[in-house]
Scaffold this motif. Structure first.
Motif, short mmCIF file in Angstrom:
data_model
loop_
_atom_site.label_atom_id
_atom_site.label_comp_id
_atom_site.label_asym_id
_atom_site.label_seq_id
_atom_site.Cartn_x
_atom_site.Cartn_y
_atom_site.Cartn_z
N ARG A 222 -2.32 5.10 -2.90
CA ARG A 222 -2.02 5.17 -4.34
C ARG A 222 -2.70 4.02 -5.07
NH1 ARG A 222 4.18 6.05 -4.98
NH2 ARG A 222 3.55 6.49 -7.11
N THR A 223 -2.99 4.25 -6.33
CA THR A 223 -3.62 3.21 -7.15
C THR A 223 -2.55 2.32 -7.76
OG1 THR A 223 -3.58 4.48 -9.20
CG2 THR A 223 -5.51 4.77 -7.75
N LEU A 224 -2.98 1.17 -8.18
CA LEU A 224 -2.10 0.23 -8.87
C LEU A 224 -1.54 0.89 -10.13
CD1 LEU A 224 -1.26 -2.72 -8.42
CD2 LEU A 224 -3.17 -3.40 -9.83
N ARG A 225 -2.39 1.62 -10.83
CA ARG A 225 -1.97 2.29 -12.07
C ARG A 225 -0.87 3.32 -11.80
NH1 ARG A 225 -4.26 2.23 -16.77
NH2 ARG A 225 -6.27 1.55 -15.98
N GLU A 226 -1.03 4.12 -10.74
CA GLU A 226 -0.02 5.13 -10.41
C GLU A 226 1.34 4.50 -10.15
OE1 GLU A 226 -2.79 8.46 -8.14
OE2 GLU A 226 -1.87 6.85 -6.96
N VAL A 227 1.35 3.46 -9.36
CA VAL A 227 2.62 2.81 -8.99
C VAL A 227 3.22 2.09 -10.19
CG1 VAL A 227 3.72 1.10 -7.49
CG2 VAL A 227 1.97 2.65 -6.57
N ALA A 228 2.40 1.41 -10.96
CA ALA A 228 2.90 0.70 -12.15
C ALA A 228 3.53 1.69 -13.13
CB ALA A 228 1.76 -0.07 -12.82
N THR A 229 2.87 2.82 -13.35
CA THR A 229 3.40 3.84 -14.26
C THR A 229 4.72 4.39 -13.74
OG1 THR A 229 1.19 4.41 -15.00
CG2 THR A 229 2.91 6.05 -15.38
N ALA B 251 3.09 -7.53 0.91
CA ALA B 251 3.83 -6.39 1.47
C ALA B 251 3.76 -5.20 0.53
CB ALA B 251 5.28 -6.78 1.74
N LEU B 252 3.93 -5.44 -0.77
CA LEU B 252 3.84 -4.34 -1.73
C LEU B 252 2.45 -3.71 -1.73
CD1 LEU B 252 5.86 -5.77 -4.76
CD2 LEU B 252 6.53 -3.89 -3.25
N ARG B 253 1.43 -4.54 -1.70
CA ARG B 253 0.06 -4.03 -1.69
C ARG B 253 -0.21 -3.21 -0.43
NH1 ARG B 253 -3.51 -8.33 -2.90
NH2 ARG B 253 -3.63 -7.55 -5.01
N ARG B 254 0.23 -3.73 0.73
CA ARG B 254 0.03 -2.98 1.98
C ARG B 254 0.69 -1.61 1.91
NH1 ARG B 254 0.92 -7.89 4.42
NH2 ARG B 254 3.13 -7.44 4.73
N ARG B 255 1.92 -1.56 1.41
CA ARG B 255 2.64 -0.29 1.32
C ARG B 255 1.95 0.67 0.35
NH1 ARG B 255 7.56 0.48 3.98
NH2 ARG B 255 7.86 -1.30 5.35
N ARG B 256 1.51 0.16 -0.79
CA ARG B 256 0.84 0.99 -1.79
C ARG B 256 -0.46 1.55 -1.23
NH1 ARG B 256 -3.25 -0.01 -4.98
NH2 ARG B 256 -3.16 -2.26 -4.81
N GLN B 257 -1.26 0.70 -0.62
CA GLN B 257 -2.53 1.13 -0.08
C GLN B 257 -2.36 2.10 1.10
OE1 GLN B 257 -4.47 -2.65 0.64
NE2 GLN B 257 -5.43 -2.64 -1.39
N ALA B 258 -1.31 1.90 1.89
CA ALA B 258 -1.04 2.81 3.00
C ALA B 258 -0.74 4.22 2.49
CB ALA B 258 0.13 2.29 3.84
N GLN B 259 -0.21 4.30 1.28
CA GLN B 259 0.08 5.60 0.67
C GLN B 259 -1.13 6.16 -0.07
OE1 GLN B 259 3.59 5.38 -1.80
NE2 GLN B 259 4.83 4.53 -0.14
N ASP C 90 8.81 4.87 -2.87
CA ASP C 90 9.74 5.55 -1.97
C ASP C 90 10.06 4.65 -0.78
OD1 ASP C 90 11.43 7.66 -1.32
OD2 ASP C 90 9.93 8.62 -0.04
N LEU C 91 10.40 3.40 -1.10
CA LEU C 91 10.64 2.37 -0.12
C LEU C 91 12.01 1.74 -0.40
CD1 LEU C 91 9.59 0.28 2.04
CD2 LEU C 91 8.52 -0.93 0.14
N VAL C 92 12.78 1.52 0.63
CA VAL C 92 14.06 0.85 0.49
C VAL C 92 13.81 -0.65 0.32
CG1 VAL C 92 16.28 0.39 1.62
CG2 VAL C 92 15.19 2.61 1.88
N LEU C 93 14.42 -1.24 -0.68
CA LEU C 93 14.21 -2.67 -0.96
C LEU C 93 14.50 -3.53 0.26
CD1 LEU C 93 13.54 -4.99 -2.89
CD2 LEU C 93 15.89 -4.86 -3.73
N ALA C 94 15.56 -3.21 0.99
CA ALA C 94 15.91 -3.99 2.17
C ALA C 94 14.78 -3.98 3.20
CB ALA C 94 17.20 -3.48 2.80
#
Length: 109
Positions: free
Chosen positions: A20-27, A10-18, A59-63
């Motif tokens: 964004r790179t793994l590095r951007e989100v990790a930072t 789910a996290l990967r899908r959301r990141r890729q939909a935006q 920019d995602l709500v945890l719930a």
């Protein structure tokens, strides 16, 4: 499918939909790139604090993430997804934990 795999997917899908790179989100989340990569691949189980930080970076709500994961797991297990605020139906083969009717009429002196 394991819980940590569903969370990672789910996290990967959301990141890729935006886009964004793994590095951007990790930072942005304040976690190491290696750790976030392992979480996304289902190799590591993230703490609630890490999940909150990554969700915030996305920019995602945890719930919302957790409901998406619950739906994924329910489909994988061929189980109905319970509605918000309601308990799943009790199976007939499950005995009640406490039968209050057995205590009806009994009073302490």
């Amino acid at each position: 499918m394991k819980l940590r795999e569903a969370v990672g997917d789910a996290l990967r899908r959301r990141r890729q939909a935006q886009g964004r790179t793994l590095r951007e989100v990790a930072t942005a989340a304040g976690v190491s790139l290696t750790y976030l990569s392992e979480v996304e691949r289902g190799r590591k189980e993230a703490s609630s604090e890490v999940l909150e930080a990554v969700c915030s970076a996305l920019d995602l709500v945890l719930a919302d993430l957790l409901f998406e994961v619950a739906e994924t797991l329910a489909v994988a297990q061929a189980a109905p997804v319970p509605a918000i605020g309601f308990l799943p139906p009790v199976r007939a083969s499950v005995a009640p934990v406490l039968d209050l009717r057995a205590f009806a009429g009994r009073r302490s002196a």
